[in-house]
Design an enzyme around this catalytic site. Structure first.
Site, short mmCIF file in Angstrom:
data_model
loop_
_atom_site.label_atom_id
_atom_site.label_comp_id
_atom_site.label_asym_id
_atom_site.label_seq_id
_atom_site.Cartn_x
_atom_site.Cartn_y
_atom_site.Cartn_z
N GLU A 186 -8.51 -4.49 4.96
CA GLU A 186 -8.35 -4.33 3.51
C GLU A 186 -7.21 -5.21 2.99
O GLU A 186 -7.30 -5.77 1.90
CB GLU A 186 -8.09 -2.86 3.18
CG GLU A 186 -9.28 -1.98 3.49
CD GLU A 186 -8.92 -0.52 3.64
OE1 GLU A 186 -9.08 0.21 2.66
OE2 GLU A 186 -8.50 -0.10 4.72
N HIS A 213 -12.62 3.86 -0.66
CA HIS A 213 -12.71 2.91 0.48
C HIS A 213 -13.48 1.65 0.10
O HIS A 213 -14.04 0.98 0.97
CB HIS A 213 -13.40 3.55 1.71
CG HIS A 213 -12.74 4.78 2.22
ND1 HIS A 213 -13.45 5.89 2.65
CD2 HIS A 213 -11.43 5.09 2.35
CE1 HIS A 213 -12.60 6.83 3.02
NE2 HIS A 213 -11.38 6.37 2.85
N ASN A 225 0.87 -1.17 0.00
CA ASN A 225 0.00 0.00 0.00
C ASN A 225 0.91 1.22 0.00
O ASN A 225 1.49 1.58 1.02
CB ASN A 225 -0.88 -0.05 1.25
CG ASN A 225 -1.85 1.11 1.32
OD1 ASN A 225 -1.81 2.02 0.49
ND2 ASN A 225 -2.72 1.09 2.32
N ARG A 274 -10.11 16.96 5.53
CA ARG A 274 -10.92 17.30 4.37
C ARG A 274 -12.29 17.80 4.81
O ARG A 274 -12.88 17.28 5.76
CB ARG A 274 -11.11 16.09 3.46
CG ARG A 274 -9.82 15.60 2.86
CD ARG A 274 -10.06 14.38 1.99
NE ARG A 274 -9.01 13.41 2.21
CZ ARG A 274 -9.18 12.10 2.16
NH1 ARG A 274 -10.37 11.58 1.87
NH2 ARG A 274 -8.18 11.28 2.39
N ARG A 293 -2.51 -2.03 -3.65
CA ARG A 293 -3.68 -1.17 -3.50
C ARG A 293 -3.56 -0.05 -4.53
O ARG A 293 -2.55 0.66 -4.58
CB ARG A 293 -3.70 -0.57 -2.10
CG ARG A 293 -4.85 0.36 -1.95
CD ARG A 293 -4.91 0.97 -0.58
NE ARG A 293 -6.06 1.84 -0.52
CZ ARG A 293 -6.12 2.94 0.20
NH1 ARG A 293 -5.10 3.31 0.93
NH2 ARG A 293 -7.21 3.66 0.19
#
Ligand code: AMP
Length: 380
Positions: free
Chosen positions: A365, A164, A7, A222, A75
């Site tokens: 994940e 996601h 990742n 964010r 990923r």
């Protein structure tokens, strides 16, 4: 079968090594090389970072050489409309991922840098791309087309992509195993990045995060949803340029911007407890926004069978979960105070016998990326 999961962000390479021998799924190593490209940091570039990762694996005795790795799962944040599932990377696939860089300029280039580095070090392994967007390619058009002139969708592919996806897919699979009768799921991924996803029969039908990972919930740095006119107002009245505004919305807003304390929920909770009113407000906005999206998806799904919390905040903060679910009883949502407070690992947290079951499911994940990689290897 040994599978490495990579990742890669712009300045970090996180990896996990899985051993899928003898029908087991064992994670045998986990590590990270941070501060890539930073003066005084761990590695000069992703190639050097990948070498360091292999050095760590060899030093710990888990592998003798990179040749033992059968597959590397990467990923990849943006797979556009093209990639509806995980895919073995060849030259054609690589070109298509490169084409998606335009849509995710902050994420796809480091993902690809990680791939190139790994490919060089482990050329014999199967390299598989697992996309954050793939799970959301099942969205219906009414959920992904924005209210813009249609040519911006047709010509420029401006649409909701959702992110996601690997985490929401993991949640959907776990709920299917834990509670097979639950067809309609609201999955709340609340970490540094946050999104809520409406899932029906294992397929994503709506998601709060949009064209980029900026839309929807309040996040660490964010803003999430806002009136686009604010941007034009700032351009006109303060002369801010697009680069400055993009930085402000992505890196200086959200929990950090409102609290002025941190982007980390743990720091904000501490500050709020010490009487910091802006920290308290940041938590309240975070929870209220999540509650609104849960309500929206209860409507989209005509009620839910299960609501799930996952990722750093969703898994670890009983207070945030309780504040999000407060006063939702009329919608069938009854969080059980005691099981919520005690919850650790995968567990049910609703008042028994209530219409909507509620779960805490730690996301994984990397395991899903490793499984997809194995599947791509076995199916050629
Ligand atoms: P993630 O992006 O999934 O790693 O999640 C990171 C977020 O989870 C950060 O905002 C952390 O502050 C938050 N987090 C982790 N542990 C806790 C906790 N015990 N209470 C509240 N927030 C937490």
């Amino acid at each position: 079968m040994k599978i490495l999961v990579a990742n890669c962000g712009s300045s970090s390479l996180k990896y996990q090594l899985f051993d899928f021998s003898r029908g087991e799924e064992r994670r045998v190593a986990k590590g990270a090389v941070e501060k890539i490209g930073v003066a005084g940091g761990g590695a000069r570039d992703h190639r050097a970072a990948a070498s360091l990762a292999f050095e760590e694996l060899r030093n710990s005795g888990l592998i003798q050489s990179a040749e033992e790795i059968d597959g590397v799962g990467h990923r990849v944040v943006h797979g556009g409309e093209r990639f509806t599932s995980s895919t073995r990377i060849d030259e054609a696939v690589l070109r298509e991922i490169e084409a998606c860089c335009e849509l995710a300029p902050l994420h796809n280039p480091p993902n690809l840098a990680g791939y190139r580095a790994m490919k060089e070090l482990v050329p014999q392994a199967a390299h598989v791309a697992v996309f954050d967007t793939a799970f959301h390619t099942s969205l219906p058009a009414h959920a992904y087309v924005y209210g813009l002139p249609y040519e911006y969708f047709e010509r420029d592919r401006i649409r909701r992509y959702g992110f996601h996806g690997t985490s929401h897919r993991y949640v959907a699979q776990r709920v299917a195993a834990l509670e097979p009768a639950a067809r309609r799921i609201v999955s709340c991924h609340l970490g540094n990045g946050c999104s809520i996803c409406a899932i029906e029969d294992g397929r994503s039908v709506d998601v709060s995060i949009g064209f980029t990972p900026l839309e929807g919930l309040l996040m660490g740095t964010r803003s999430g949803d806002l009136d686009p006119s604010i941007i034009f107002h700032l351009i006109k009245t303060q002369g801010l340029d697009p680069v400055r505004i993009e930085k402000m919305l992505n890196h200086e807003s959200g929990l950090l911007g409102i609290s002025g304390v941190s982007n980390d929920m743990r720091d904000i909770v501490l500050a709020a407890a010490a009487g910091n009113a802006r920290a308290e407000l940041a938590i309240e906005i975070f929870c209220y926004r999540a509650r609104k999206y849960i309500g929206a998806y209860l409507a989209a799904l005509n009620g839910a069978d299960a609501i799930v919390f996952t990722a750093g905040i969703g898994e670890n903060s009983p207070d945030v979960r309780a504040r999000i679910c407060k006063d939702l009883e009329n919608l069938g949502v009854h969080l059980d105070t005691e099981s919520n407070t005690r919850a650790r690992g995968e567990c049910r947290i609703n008042v028994p016998g209530m219409p909507v079951s509620m779960w805490l499911i730690p996301t994984n994940e990397e395991l899903l990326i490793a499984r997809d990689t194995q599947r791509c290897i076995l199916t050629g």
